[in-house]
Design a protein around this motif. Structure first.
Motif, PDB file in Angstrom:
ATOM      1  N   LYS A   1      94.255   1.333  10.467  1.00 34.07           N
ATOM      2  CA  LYS A   1      94.092  -0.091  10.168  1.00 34.07           C
ATOM      3  C   LYS A   1      93.826  -0.906  11.441  1.00 34.07           C
ATOM      4  O   LYS A   1      93.022  -1.817  11.445  1.00 34.07           O
ATOM      5  CB  LYS A   1      95.350  -0.627   9.458  1.00 34.07           C
TER       6      LYS A   1
ATOM      7  N   ARG B   1     105.656  -3.522  17.401  1.00 36.18           N
ATOM      8  CA  ARG B   1     105.444  -4.342  16.211  1.00 36.18           C
ATOM      9  C   ARG B   1     106.774  -4.758  15.601  1.00 36.18           C
ATOM     10  O   ARG B   1     107.795  -4.081  15.754  1.00 36.18           O
ATOM     11  CB  ARG B   1     104.604  -3.607  15.173  1.00 36.18           C
TER      12      ARG B   1
ATOM     13  N   TYR C   1     101.994  -7.509  15.659  1.00 38.20           N
ATOM     14  CA  TYR C   1     101.898  -6.673  16.866  1.00 38.20           C
ATOM     15  C   TYR C   1     101.853  -7.557  18.103  1.00 38.20           C
ATOM     16  O   TYR C   1     101.239  -8.635  18.086  1.00 38.20           O
ATOM     17  CB  TYR C   1     100.635  -5.811  16.817  1.00 38.20           C
TER      18      TYR C   1
ATOM     19  N   GLU D   1     100.857  12.569  12.269  1.00 30.68           N
ATOM     20  CA  GLU D   1     100.165  12.050  11.092  1.00 30.68           C
ATOM     21  C   GLU D   1      98.666  12.246  11.176  1.00 30.68           C
ATOM     22  O   GLU D   1      98.097  12.378  12.266  1.00 30.68           O
ATOM     23  CB  GLU D   1     100.501  10.581  10.842  1.00 30.68           C
TER      24      GLU D   1
ATOM     25  N   LYS E   1     105.778   2.316  19.109  1.00 27.98           N
ATOM     26  CA  LYS E   1     105.175   3.648  19.046  1.00 27.98           C
ATOM     27  C   LYS E   1     104.545   3.935  20.391  1.00 27.98           C
ATOM     28  O   LYS E   1     103.749   3.130  20.891  1.00 27.98           O
ATOM     29  CB  LYS E   1     104.088   3.699  17.971  1.00 27.98           C
TER      30      LYS E   1
ATOM     31  N   GLU F   1      97.338   8.263   4.684  1.00 26.92           N
ATOM     32  CA  GLU F   1      97.801   9.144   5.759  1.00 26.92           C
ATOM     33  C   GLU F   1      98.834  10.132   5.228  1.00 26.92           C
ATOM     34  O   GLU F   1      99.586   9.831   4.293  1.00 26.92           O
ATOM     35  CB  GLU F   1      98.386   8.347   6.930  1.00 26.92           C
TER      36      GLU F   1
ATOM     37  N   ARG G   1     101.373  -0.731   0.000  1.00 25.99           N
ATOM     38  CA  ARG G   1     101.499   0.727   0.199  1.00 25.99           C
ATOM     39  C   ARG G   1     102.070   1.401  -1.037  1.00 25.99           C
ATOM     40  O   ARG G   1     103.056   0.936  -1.611  1.00 25.99           O
ATOM     41  CB  ARG G   1     102.405   0.972   1.413  1.00 25.99           C
TER      42      ARG G   1
ATOM     43  N   ARG H   1     107.894  -5.215  11.918  1.00 30.81           N
ATOM     44  CA  ARG H   1     107.546  -5.041  10.503  1.00 30.81           C
ATOM     45  C   ARG H   1     108.529  -5.860   9.710  1.00 30.81           C
ATOM     46  O   ARG H   1     109.745  -5.569   9.707  1.00 30.81           O
ATOM     47  CB  ARG H   1     107.574  -3.552  10.118  1.00 30.81           C
TER      48      ARG H   1
ATOM     49  N   TYR I   1     102.987  10.389  17.795  1.00 30.09           N
ATOM     50  CA  TYR I   1     103.581   9.277  18.536  1.00 30.09           C
ATOM     51  C   TYR I   1     105.085   9.353  18.435  1.00 30.09           C
ATOM     52  O   TYR I   1     105.629   9.712  17.381  1.00 30.09           O
ATOM     53  CB  TYR I   1     103.113   7.922  17.974  1.00 30.09           C
TER      54      TYR I   1
ATOM     55  N   LYS J   1      95.126  10.613   9.225  1.00 30.46           N
ATOM     56  CA  LYS J   1      94.598   9.631   8.273  1.00 30.46           C
ATOM     57  C   LYS J   1      93.454  10.257   7.484  1.00 30.46           C
ATOM     58  O   LYS J   1      92.740  11.117   7.989  1.00 30.46           O
ATOM     59  CB  LYS J   1      94.089   8.413   9.025  1.00 30.46           C
TER      60      LYS J   1
ATOM     61  N   GLU K   1     102.018  12.270   6.677  1.00 34.39           N
ATOM     62  CA  GLU K   1     102.900  12.083   7.834  1.00 34.39           C
ATOM     63  C   GLU K   1     104.114  12.998   7.754  1.00 34.39           C
ATOM     64  O   GLU K   1     104.662  13.221   6.676  1.00 34.39           O
ATOM     65  CB  GLU K   1     103.353  10.624   7.856  1.00 34.39           C
TER      66      GLU K   1
HETATM   67  C1  V4E Z   1      99.893   4.253  16.979  1.00 29.76           C
HETATM   68  C2  V4E Z   1      98.849   3.218  16.798  1.00 29.76           C
HETATM   69  C3  V4E Z   1      99.090   2.032  16.210  1.00 29.76           C
HETATM   70  C4  V4E Z   1     100.341   1.537  15.608  1.00 29.76           C
HETATM   71  C5  V4E Z   1     100.171   1.580  14.130  1.00 29.76           C
HETATM   72  O1  V4E Z   1     100.143   2.903  13.747  1.00 29.76           O
HETATM   73  P1  V4E Z   1      99.647   3.367  12.314  1.00 29.76           P
HETATM   74  O2  V4E Z   1     100.315   4.668  12.030  1.00 29.76           O
HETATM   75  O3  V4E Z   1      98.166   3.360  12.259  1.00 29.76           O
HETATM   76  O4  V4E Z   1     100.145   2.215  11.335  1.00 29.76           O
HETATM   77  P2  V4E Z   1     100.958   2.327   9.979  1.00 29.76           P
HETATM   78  O5  V4E Z   1     100.997   0.977   9.381  1.00 29.76           O
HETATM   79  O6  V4E Z   1     100.371   3.406   9.119  1.00 29.76           O
HETATM   80  O7  V4E Z   1     102.379   2.747  10.493  1.00 29.76           O
HETATM   81  P3  V4E Z   1     103.512   3.623   9.769  1.00 29.76           P
HETATM   82  O8  V4E Z   1     103.953   2.859   8.552  1.00 29.76           O
HETATM   83  O9  V4E Z   1     102.883   4.960   9.428  1.00 29.76           O
HETATM   84  O10 V4E Z   1     104.599   3.761  10.797  1.00 29.76           O
HETATM   85  S1  V4E Z   1      97.717   1.115  16.183  1.00 29.76           S
HETATM   86  C6  V4E Z   1      96.825   2.300  16.965  1.00 29.76           C
HETATM   87  N1  V4E Z   1      97.563   3.362  17.215  1.00 29.76           N
HETATM   88  C7  V4E Z   1      96.950   4.494  17.838  1.00 29.76           C
HETATM   89  C8  V4E Z   1      96.168   5.277  16.806  1.00 29.76           C
HETATM   90  C9  V4E Z   1      95.054   6.021  17.198  1.00 29.76           C
HETATM   91  N2  V4E Z   1      94.668   6.063  18.481  1.00 29.76           N
HETATM   92  N3  V4E Z   1      94.332   6.740  16.285  1.00 29.76           N
HETATM   93  C10 V4E Z   1      94.696   6.700  14.978  1.00 29.76           C
HETATM   94  C11 V4E Z   1      93.875   7.469  13.964  1.00 29.76           C
HETATM   95  N4  V4E Z   1      95.745   6.007  14.568  1.00 29.76           N
HETATM   96  C12 V4E Z   1      96.486   5.307  15.463  1.00 29.76           C
END
Ligand code: V4E
Length: 218
Positions: free
Chosen positions: A186, A55, A39, A9, A65, A150, A127, A57, A80, A11, A152
């Motif tokens: 976030k 986490r 979390y 992904e 992750k 993002e 979202r 959800r 991840y 952002k 993805e």
């Molecule tokens: C992997 C991670 C975290 C867990 C949350 O991930 P994220 O994709 O940011 O959340 P969300 O709500 O969009 O999840 P989805 O619905 O897509 O599954 S919190 C921090 N990380 C690491 C990380 C990092 N080092 N750099 C960036 C840009 N993002 C996440």
């Protein structure tokens, strides 16, 4: 192949024209949702310092992750591994924490209690999602005043990551108004604002990168 899929992904900062651009590219609306994420980590932050993000959800369930082995983190994107099966999550948690699994830990809540994990973040995301080919675009607004988008892709094997990465970055270039700036997720903003010591620990561990500029309030 380890259990779970790999999330590729990137952002970006959405603008007022992002949804019009998505429509022009042929993206299909894929619904709106609202969910709370909780979390968890040990009191001394051993999971997140190892870049592991557990986490709950609400409405969806438990997810872990973790950084996939052998895939270096690419610029402007993250990869991840996503674990969702209780057995895989508990096994990985025990491995990271160096603890032998206990029979009652076949479900995640039992392991969370037994390992002494504590909630360190809780927030709600609104979202709106779109689909374009195999890609998904999420436009998120978190309840602590931060908006981020993002692109993805989910792939099943590490050899599929490079192609997915190129597709993700191509769509991000078509949509983002932030150029080559790395946009924080976030969690970076949440920790910086609400858990500054935790945030500093993760900067020191190299898990999070320093914010380039204070992001816009939304
Ligand atoms: C992997 C991670 C975290 C867990 C949350 O991930 P994220 O994709 O940011 O959340 P969300 O709500 O969009 O999840 P989805 O619905 O897509 O599954 S919190 C921090 N990380 C690491 C990380 C990092 N080092 N750099 C960036 C840009 N993002 C996440």
């Amino acid at each position: 192949m380890p259990s779970g899929s790999i999330e590729v992904e990137s952002k970006f900062e959405a603008g007022p024209d992002t949804e019009a651009r998505l429509a022009a590219l042929g993206a299909a609306p894929a619904g709106s949702s609202s969910f709370r994420d909780l979390y968890y980590d040990t009191p001394d932050l051993r999971l997140t310092r190892a870049d592991h993000w557990l986490r709950l959800r609400q409405g969806a369930g438990w997810e872990l992750k973790c950084p996939p082995v052998l895939v270096p983190p690419p610029a402007m994107a993250t990869t991840y591994q996503e674990l969702t099966s209780p057995r895989a999550i508990v096994g990985r948690l025990c491995g990271v924490l160096g603890v032998a699994p206990v029979p009652g830990w076949d479900q995640v809540p039992g392991a969370v209690a037994g390992l002494g994990l504590q909630e360190f973040a809780s927030f709600v995301t609104q979202r709106r999602s779109y689909r374009l080919g195999g890609l998904r675009v999420d436009l998120d607004q978190a309840d602590f005043g931060y908006a981020v988008a993002e692109v993805e892709a989910l792939v099943g094997a590490q050899e599929d990551v490079p192609v997915a990465l190129e597709e993700v970055l191509q769509l991000r270039r078509a949509l983002g108004r932030d150029g080559a700036t790395r946009v924080p997720g976030k969690m970076s903003i949440y920790l910086q604002r609400h858990r500054p010591r935790h945030y500093q620990e993760l900067l020191l561990a190299g898990v999070l990168r320093p914010l380039v500029a204070e992001p816009q309030q939304h």
